[in-house]
Design a protein around this motif. Structure first.
Motif, PDB file in Angstrom:
ATOM      1  N   THR A 180       0.838  -1.195   0.000  1.00 45.42           N
ATOM      2  CA  THR A 180       0.000   0.000   0.000  1.00 45.42           C
ATOM      3  C   THR A 180       0.874   1.246   0.000  1.00 45.42           C
ATOM      4  O   THR A 180       1.948   1.251   0.612  1.00 45.42           O
ATOM      5  CB  THR A 180      -0.898   0.068   1.254  1.00 45.42           C
ATOM      6  N   GLY A 181       0.413   2.276  -0.668  1.00 43.23           N
ATOM      7  CA  GLY A 181       1.119   3.557  -0.639  1.00 43.23           C
ATOM      8  C   GLY A 181       0.897   4.346  -1.916  1.00 43.23           C
ATOM      9  O   GLY A 181       1.162   3.839  -3.008  1.00 43.23           O
ATOM     10  N   GLU A 183       2.595   6.723  -2.944  1.00 40.06           N
ATOM     11  CA  GLU A 183       3.879   7.112  -3.526  1.00 40.06           C
ATOM     12  C   GLU A 183       4.520   5.998  -4.349  1.00 40.06           C
ATOM     13  O   GLU A 183       5.535   6.218  -5.002  1.00 40.06           O
ATOM     14  CB  GLU A 183       4.852   7.546  -2.413  1.00 40.06           C
ATOM     15  N   ASP A 223      -3.344   4.442  -1.145  1.00 38.68           N
ATOM     16  CA  ASP A 223      -3.906   4.655   0.198  1.00 38.68           C
ATOM     17  C   ASP A 223      -5.364   5.072   0.047  1.00 38.68           C
ATOM     18  O   ASP A 223      -5.733   6.228   0.241  1.00 38.68           O
ATOM     19  CB  ASP A 223      -3.098   5.734   0.948  1.00 38.68           C
ATOM     20  N   GLY A 247       1.376   1.497   5.924  1.00 35.49           N
ATOM     21  CA  GLY A 247       0.107   1.971   6.468  1.00 35.49           C
ATOM     22  C   GLY A 247      -0.208   1.529   7.877  1.00 35.49           C
ATOM     23  O   GLY A 247      -1.372   1.568   8.286  1.00 35.49           O
ATOM     24  N   ASP A 254      -2.134   6.336   7.078  1.00 33.48           N
ATOM     25  CA  ASP A 254      -1.896   4.936   7.441  1.00 33.48           C
ATOM     26  C   ASP A 254      -3.231   4.236   7.629  1.00 33.48           C
ATOM     27  O   ASP A 254      -3.705   3.993   8.742  1.00 33.48           O
ATOM     28  CB  ASP A 254      -1.003   4.843   8.682  1.00 33.48           C
TER      29      ASP A 254
HETATM   30 MG    MG Z   1       2.304   4.374   3.453  1.00 32.46          MG
END
Ligand code: MG
Ligand code: AMP
Length: 399
Positions: A180-181, A183, A223, A247, A254
């Motif tokens: 997850t993310g 970025e 996210d 997260g 998160d």
């Molecule tokens: Mg993250």
């Protein structure tokens, strides 16, 4: 902060062994037996010769050298059509069944042709010489492999010799991995501003493969509540366990911990270790979910200390942890007291002095995977001032 042992105990309590299955023998290398395995056949199945030579009656050789009548040749896989009588010998190849009448084999090196359909036996042999008896390796009814044994190549060879086609084992855990993310990117193109590449999914999928699990790629998701919920939902439906990366710390985005809380029974932990302090664990729809931190080295250490032992337990292993050895910390492994156990990436080598020697394998930031790639172990440095140069340190060995 929670001691690692407490976090580990909570995790292990929720990860029972997977139900045993009878799997094809070519799929069970590294799996763990669920019951004792019993032989139904004898190995060897019949008396046979251990050498290339002549099958004889031992009593005929007492006065060697002696001339015996040569009855012909028996290859492995053939069965003699003649019995060996007094004064006779049958040429026989390694593995061929001992013919009726014979009770010993003379090595071919101790014989020579004697012309006129005869062979000269130069030295005497006792009864049973060079004979492999039926059942001298395994007898019917023997337990050949105990329950809870990790199957290696020799076990598989042994089972094959007994005619096993399927083997009752705890199956490999199917384990989903989700990154997850916002970025993160996965793909070859150039990075945009603020972007980094997703390393953890590859890392975790590979760690799972190395652990003997079946890795399942659940992809990379932003996210975003809906996306994370859908991916975790697919994971817990299809897999025996799920690993998420990222997260789970204290950032505003998160979301993994928020969503997992909503989906199941989750626990957020701050563990007294460095790296990998934040960790989430819980059960969603009956499936254990490990919320690993996003920093790549933290993900790795969290996997090693918490997920790997739990997955090994699910797969029936008795020994859950990496092997531990003591090593000399050549340069020392200094640190400051902070209430945590530190796990330092090290390279370990066997020294001429008959001891292991360890050195930090590079910069130890939790975002710095290069030192992990150069490491073959994790040094366990207890809280305090660390290990002085030449002091001993415990190592979890990767390889
Ligand atoms: Mg993250
Ligand atoms: P998080 O746990 O999501 O707060 O992430 C902590 C740090 O790890 C941030 O610097 C993230 O960019 C980084 N990170 C998170 N997930 C990954 C990943 N899959 N691959 C590489 N770095 C990551």
């Amino acid at each position: 902060m929670l001691p690692l042992a407490s976090a580990r105990a909570r995790v292990l309590a929720e990860c029972p062994r997977l139900h045993p299955l009878a799997l094809p023998i070519d799929e069970v290398l590294g799996c763990v037996t669920s019951v004792p395995l019993v032989a139904e056949e004898a190995v060897p199945p019949f008396d046979n010769t251990a050498v290339d030579g002549y099958a004889v009656r031992a009593a005929d050789t007492t006065d060697a050298p002696v001339r015996l009548r040569d009855l012909g040749t028996l290859a492995a896989g053939d069965v003699a059509e003649v019995a060996v009588g007094r004064g006779e010998a049958l040429r026989i190849m390694t593995g061929a069944p001992l013919p009726v009448g014979a009770d010993a084999v003379v090595m071919v090196e101790d014989t020579e042709p004697a012309g006129d359909g005869h062979v000269l036996v130069r030295s005497s042999v006792g009864p049973g010489a060079a004979v492999r008896r039926a059942g001298e390796d395994v007898r019917p009814g023997d337990v050949v492999i105990e329950a809870q044994t990790e199957l290696g190549p020799a076990h598989l060879g042994l089972l094959a010799s007994l005619g096993y086609r399927r083997v009752p084992v705890h199956p490999r855990a199917r384990v989903g991995v989700l990154s997850t993310g916002d970025e993160l990117v996965d793909g070859p193109g150039p990075l945009g501003p603020g972007q980094i590449r997703d390393s953890n999914r590859r890392l975790l999928l590979a760690l799972l493969a190395q652990t003997g699990c079946t890795p399942v790629d659940l992809g990379l998701v932003p996210d975003d509540e809906g996306a994370i919920t859908a991916a975790v939902g697919r994971g817990v439906a299809e897999c025996d366990a799920v690993l998420t990366s990222g997260g789970v710390s204290m950032g505003d985005f998160d979301l993994v911990k928020v969503l997992l809380d909503r989906l199941g029974r989750m626990e957020w932990m701050q563990i007294a270790i460095r790296p990998a302090k934040p960790f989430a664990f819980g059960v969603v729809a009956g499936t254990p979910v490990f919320g690993l931190p996003g920093n790549p080295v933290s993900s790795l250490v969290s996997f090693e200390l918490l997920a790997r032992p739990a997955l090994r337990q699910m797969m029936g292993h008795r020994h859950l942890d990496r092997p531990r050895v003591a090593a000399v910390a050549d340069d020392g492994l200094g640190r400051r007291p902070d209430g945590k156990t530190h796990y330092v990436r090290v390279h370990v080598a066997w020294g001429d002095d008959g001891r292991y020697h360890a050195r930090a394998s590079g910069a130890q930031g939790s975002h710095q995977l290069a030192a992990a790639a150069a490491a073959n172990g994790l040094a366990v440095v207890p809280d305090g001032d660390g290990v002085p140069p030449g002091g001993l340190v415990g190592i979890l060995l990767f390889a």
